[in-house]
Design a protein around this motif. Structure first.
Motif, PDB file in Angstrom:
ATOM      1  N   UNK A 251       0.848  -1.195   0.000  1.00 25.97           N
ATOM      2  CA  UNK A 251       0.000   0.000   0.000  1.00 25.97           C
ATOM      3  C   UNK A 251       0.885   1.247   0.000  1.00 25.97           C
ATOM      4  N   UNK A 252       0.612   2.170  -0.907  1.00 26.96           N
ATOM      5  CA  UNK A 252       1.432   3.380  -1.028  1.00 26.96           C
ATOM      6  C   UNK A 252       0.654   4.662  -0.784  1.00 26.96           C
ATOM      7  N   UNK A 253      -0.660   4.561  -0.650  1.00 27.50           N
ATOM      8  CA  UNK A 253      -1.430   5.779  -0.396  1.00 27.50           C
ATOM      9  C   UNK A 253      -2.730   5.462   0.290  1.00 27.50           C
ATOM     10  N   UNK A 254      -3.140   6.322   1.222  1.00 26.06           N
ATOM     11  CA  UNK A 254      -4.418   6.138   1.918  1.00 26.06           C
ATOM     12  C   UNK A 254      -5.161   7.467   1.872  1.00 26.06           C
ATOM     13  N   UNK A 255      -6.446   7.401   1.562  1.00 31.62           N
ATOM     14  CA  UNK A 255      -7.267   8.615   1.520  1.00 31.62           C
ATOM     15  C   UNK A 255      -8.502   8.385   2.375  1.00 31.62           C
ATOM     16  N   UNK A 256      -8.913   9.391   3.124  1.00 32.26           N
ATOM     17  CA  UNK A 256     -10.077   9.276   4.003  1.00 32.26           C
ATOM     18  C   UNK A 256     -11.195  10.113   3.399  1.00 32.26           C
ATOM     19  N   UNK A 257     -12.355   9.490   3.177  1.00 36.24           N
ATOM     20  CA  UNK A 257     -13.428  10.200   2.497  1.00 36.24           C
ATOM     21  C   UNK A 257     -12.963  10.644   1.122  1.00 36.24           C
ATOM     22  N   UNK A 258     -13.311  11.874   0.755  1.00 34.30           N
ATOM     23  CA  UNK A 258     -12.876  12.387  -0.562  1.00 34.30           C
ATOM     24  C   UNK A 258     -11.572  13.156  -0.407  1.00 34.30           C
ATOM     25  N   UNK A 259     -10.668  12.579   0.376  1.00 39.93           N
ATOM     26  CA  UNK A 259      -9.418  13.261   0.748  1.00 39.93           C
ATOM     27  C   UNK A 259      -8.686  13.918  -0.400  1.00 39.93           C
ATOM     28  N   UNK A 260      -8.416  13.178  -1.473  1.00 41.04           N
ATOM     29  CA  UNK A 260      -7.638  13.750  -2.580  1.00 41.04           C
ATOM     30  C   UNK A 260      -8.460  14.773  -3.350  1.00 41.04           C
ATOM     31  N   UNK A 261      -9.763  14.511  -3.510  1.00 36.61           N
ATOM     32  CA  UNK A 261     -10.604  15.392  -4.329  1.00 36.61           C
ATOM     33  C   UNK A 261     -10.828  16.748  -3.653  1.00 36.61           C
ATOM     34  N   UNK A 262     -11.079  16.762  -2.327  1.00 40.61           N
ATOM     35  CA  UNK A 262     -11.416  18.050  -1.700  1.00 40.61           C
ATOM     36  C   UNK A 262     -10.248  19.032  -1.727  1.00 40.61           C
ATOM     37  N   UNK A 263      -9.039  18.499  -1.889  1.00 42.35           N
ATOM     38  CA  UNK A 263      -7.871  19.389  -1.932  1.00 42.35           C
ATOM     39  C   UNK A 263      -7.997  20.416  -3.053  1.00 42.35           C
ATOM     40  N   UNK A 264      -8.705  20.060  -4.118  1.00 45.72           N
ATOM     41  CA  UNK A 264      -8.808  20.964  -5.257  1.00 45.72           C
ATOM     42  C   UNK A 264     -10.116  21.739  -5.326  1.00 45.72           C
ATOM     43  N   UNK A 265     -10.938  21.630  -4.289  1.00 45.20           N
ATOM     44  CA  UNK A 265     -12.253  22.294  -4.332  1.00 45.20           C
ATOM     45  C   UNK A 265     -12.298  23.490  -3.387  1.00 45.20           C
ATOM     46  N   UNK A 266     -13.231  24.416  -3.628  1.00 45.83           N
ATOM     47  CA  UNK A 266     -13.430  25.494  -2.647  1.00 45.83           C
ATOM     48  C   UNK A 266     -14.052  24.916  -1.364  1.00 45.83           C
ATOM     49  N   UNK A 267     -13.856  25.605  -0.267  1.00 43.18           N
ATOM     50  CA  UNK A 267     -14.339  25.124   1.031  1.00 43.18           C
ATOM     51  C   UNK A 267     -15.827  24.820   1.043  1.00 43.18           C
ATOM     52  N   UNK A 268     -16.596  25.606   0.280  1.00 40.98           N
ATOM     53  CA  UNK A 268     -18.046  25.408   0.284  1.00 40.98           C
ATOM     54  C   UNK A 268     -18.440  24.062  -0.315  1.00 40.98           C
ATOM     55  N   UNK A 269     -17.508  23.430  -1.038  1.00 40.61           N
ATOM     56  CA  UNK A 269     -17.803  22.111  -1.632  1.00 40.61           C
ATOM     57  C   UNK A 269     -16.953  21.012  -1.023  1.00 40.61           C
ATOM     58  N   UNK A 270     -16.365  21.324   0.130  1.00 41.48           N
ATOM     59  CA  UNK A 270     -15.443  20.350   0.728  1.00 41.48           C
ATOM     60  C   UNK A 270     -15.975  19.724   2.010  1.00 41.48           C
ATOM     61  N   UNK A 271     -16.934  20.380   2.643  1.00 40.46           N
ATOM     62  CA  UNK A 271     -17.366  19.931   3.979  1.00 40.46           C
ATOM     63  C   UNK A 271     -18.785  19.376   3.942  1.00 40.46           C
ATOM     64  N   UNK A 272     -19.228  18.873   5.080  1.00 45.91           N
ATOM     65  CA  UNK A 272     -20.547  18.248   5.177  1.00 45.91           C
ATOM     66  C   UNK A 272     -21.402  19.080   6.141  1.00 45.91           C
ATOM     67  N   UNK A 273     -22.360  19.815   5.582  1.00 48.81           N
ATOM     68  CA  UNK A 273     -23.149  20.722   6.412  1.00 48.81           C
ATOM     69  C   UNK A 273     -23.974  19.935   7.433  1.00 48.81           C
ATOM     70  N   UNK A 274     -24.256  20.595   8.556  1.00 46.20           N
ATOM     71  CA  UNK A 274     -24.881  19.921   9.711  1.00 46.20           C
ATOM     72  C   UNK A 274     -26.385  20.209   9.762  1.00 46.20           C
ATOM     73  N   UNK A 275     -27.148  19.140   9.981  1.00 44.62           N
ATOM     74  CA  UNK A 275     -28.615  19.262  10.093  1.00 44.62           C
ATOM     75  C   UNK A 275     -29.096  18.512  11.327  1.00 44.62           C
ATOM     76  N   UNK A 276     -30.296  18.892  11.779  1.00 43.09           N
ATOM     77  CA  UNK A 276     -30.920  18.173  12.902  1.00 43.09           C
ATOM     78  C   UNK A 276     -32.420  18.081  12.641  1.00 43.09           C
ATOM     79  N   UNK A 277     -32.995  16.907  12.883  1.00 45.95           N
ATOM     80  CA  UNK A 277     -34.452  16.803  12.791  1.00 45.95           C
ATOM     81  C   UNK A 277     -34.930  15.905  13.923  1.00 45.95           C
ATOM     82  N   UNK A 278     -36.228  16.039  14.235  1.00 49.16           N
ATOM     83  CA  UNK A 278     -36.803  15.307  15.363  1.00 49.16           C
ATOM     84  C   UNK A 278     -36.586  13.800  15.218  1.00 49.16           C
ATOM     85  N   UNK A 279     -36.830  13.264  14.013  1.00 50.29           N
ATOM     86  CA  UNK A 279     -36.728  11.795  13.903  1.00 50.29           C
ATOM     87  C   UNK A 279     -35.310  11.292  13.628  1.00 50.29           C
ATOM     88  N   UNK A 280     -34.472  12.084  12.962  1.00 49.85           N
ATOM     89  CA  UNK A 280     -33.116  11.584  12.669  1.00 49.85           C
ATOM     90  C   UNK A 280     -32.073  12.064  13.659  1.00 49.85           C
TER      91      UNK A 280
END
Ligand code: EPS
Length: 387
Positions: A251-280
């Motif tokens: 093994x020569x490389x390990x990536x977590x989630x979209x590790x390699x891809x997010x490096x080239x994206x703006x922050x607004x497309x790199x993170x996972x926005x947070x939500x809350x609902x009664x049932x979930x």
């Protein structure tokens, strides 16, 4: 309380050993699941002649009584069925025969640096332990860890996403059910068209005396948030996962989630926005972070990808140097596989399971599995976890 494991054993020696320490008592282990994992590691188009000799089975030597863990170290033994063919060359004790040495290190293998490090003259003294045969012991240990994870509601799966230049498509929003038939694929891919192309590519490159690398992915479902820690480098779960997966041979490389891809994206497309609902309760609509934020799980599925290089034992050997004469030479030839990407994915499942199981042991403690479950349930209650 943590979970630790170690392995011992040489590729053509008498056998492999794993010792798993830190399992709670009272956990029921499934013998068939253990056998199944051992067999799954031997699957995959592109394996070599050795897999026709080995049919790995696990012998438990301690830590288990009538199928239940005792809380003591669990020792497992995996015999090397090939050993009788190597009894002279690999005997632990002196033999009368003249045993030929190898002095032709393979580029990409542990051979040359291992000779230098340990002061050996025979490459075999290095390659026997460096061999990926050792991963059979890791899979046995990982299968025990998976038994523990099943009790806390966690499942770990893997699939192949690339072999040589052929990539699988889809697979963004996978659930455990999607992995049901993965072991039936000849390359453990979820994309049947890509699987067919991968098989053809393996056959084509094998005929051209080439070996092949690729990429695989491991996903773990059912994790609670807060496993690992943001406070110390050595406790960060992302770092521990990367180390564990990168320690797999080739093994020569390990990536977590979209590790390699997010490096080239703006922050607004790199993170996972947070939500809350009664049932979930708390949730995200994306999982770019692969279930890891700040060195901890965040409650979304864990996604780990890894890149594995082509096997360094080549049927058409690369240039090297004879370590005794210092003359140019071809690297040694050994019976070998063409590709091990499907098997490496199963090994990575084991490594991820061991790291995640250790994180559960650290967070929830407990000497008996019921203690673990009580602590887990109190935690879920405190954070209002609804999954
Ligand atoms: C390996 C070389 C091959 C593989 C072996 C790993 O073995 P041999 O030299 O005996 O043909 O088959 O993998 C296993 C035995 C296994 O169980 O995965 C290497 O050099 O790393």
């Amino acid at each position: 309380m943590t979970l630790r494991f170690t392995t011992a054993g040489e590729s053509h020696g008498p056998g492999l050993v794993a010792i798993v320490e830190g399992m709670p008592a009272g956990l029921e282990l499934d013998r068939e699941a253990l056998d199944r994992d051992m067999a799954r590691r031997q699957l995959g188009h592109g394996r070599g002649g050795r897999m026709k000799i080995e049919s790995d089975s696990v012998e438990i030597r301690s830590g288990l009584r009538h199928g239940l863990t005792l809380g003591s170290p669990i020792a497992v033994l995996v015999a090397n069925r090939d050993y009788p063919n190597w009894e002279e060359r690999m005997n632990p004790w002196p033999v009368d025969a003249e045993v030929e040495e190898s002095h032709l290190p393979r580029p990409g293998h542990a051979d040359l640096a291992g000779l230098q490090k340990f002061g050996f003259r025979d490459v075999r003294n290095v390659l026997e332990r460096a061999s990926a045969r050792e991963t059979a012991a890791r899979v046995a240990a990982g299968s025990i860890a998976k038994g523990f994870l099943a009790a806390v509601g966690v499942e770990v799966y893997s699939h192949v996403i690339q072999i040589a230049s052929v990539t699988a498509s889809g697979g963004d929003d996978l659930t455990p059910a999607d992995f049901e038939g993965v072991d039936e694929s000849p390359v453990r891919s979820l994309d049947p068209d890509a699987a067919q192309a991968m098989v053809e590519e393996i056959d084509r490159l094998r005929k051209a005396n080439e070996s092949l690398g690729g990429k695989f992915e491991v996903r773990a479902f059912g994790l609670v948030p807060g496993l690992g820690s943001p406070v110390s480098w050595s406790e960060k779960l992302d770092g521990r996962l990367a180390q564990a997966v990168c320690s797999i041979q080739s093994v020569k490389g390990v990536s977590l989630g979209e590790g390699w891809e997010v490096a080239g994206r703006p922050g607004s497309e790199a993170h996972d926005e947070i939500f809350w609902s009664e049932d979930r309760g708390w949730y995200r609509e994306t999982n770019r972070s692969g279930g890891l934020e700040g060195g901890m799980t965040n409650g979304e599925p864990l996604i780990v990808q890894a890149a594995i290089k082509p096997i360094s034992t080549m049927t058409q050997p690369l240039r090297s140097v004879d370590t005794e004469t210092k003359e140019p030479a071809q690297a040694m030839r050994e019976r070998t596989d063409s590709t091990v990407v499907p098997a490496a994915a199963v090994v990575a499942e084991a490594m991820v399971a061991l790291v995640v199981a250790a994180a559960y042991r650290e967070k929830f403690g407990g000497d008996h599995i019921d203690d673990v479950l009580a602590a887990l349930s109190a935690y879920k209650e405190r954070i209002g976890w609804r999954r």
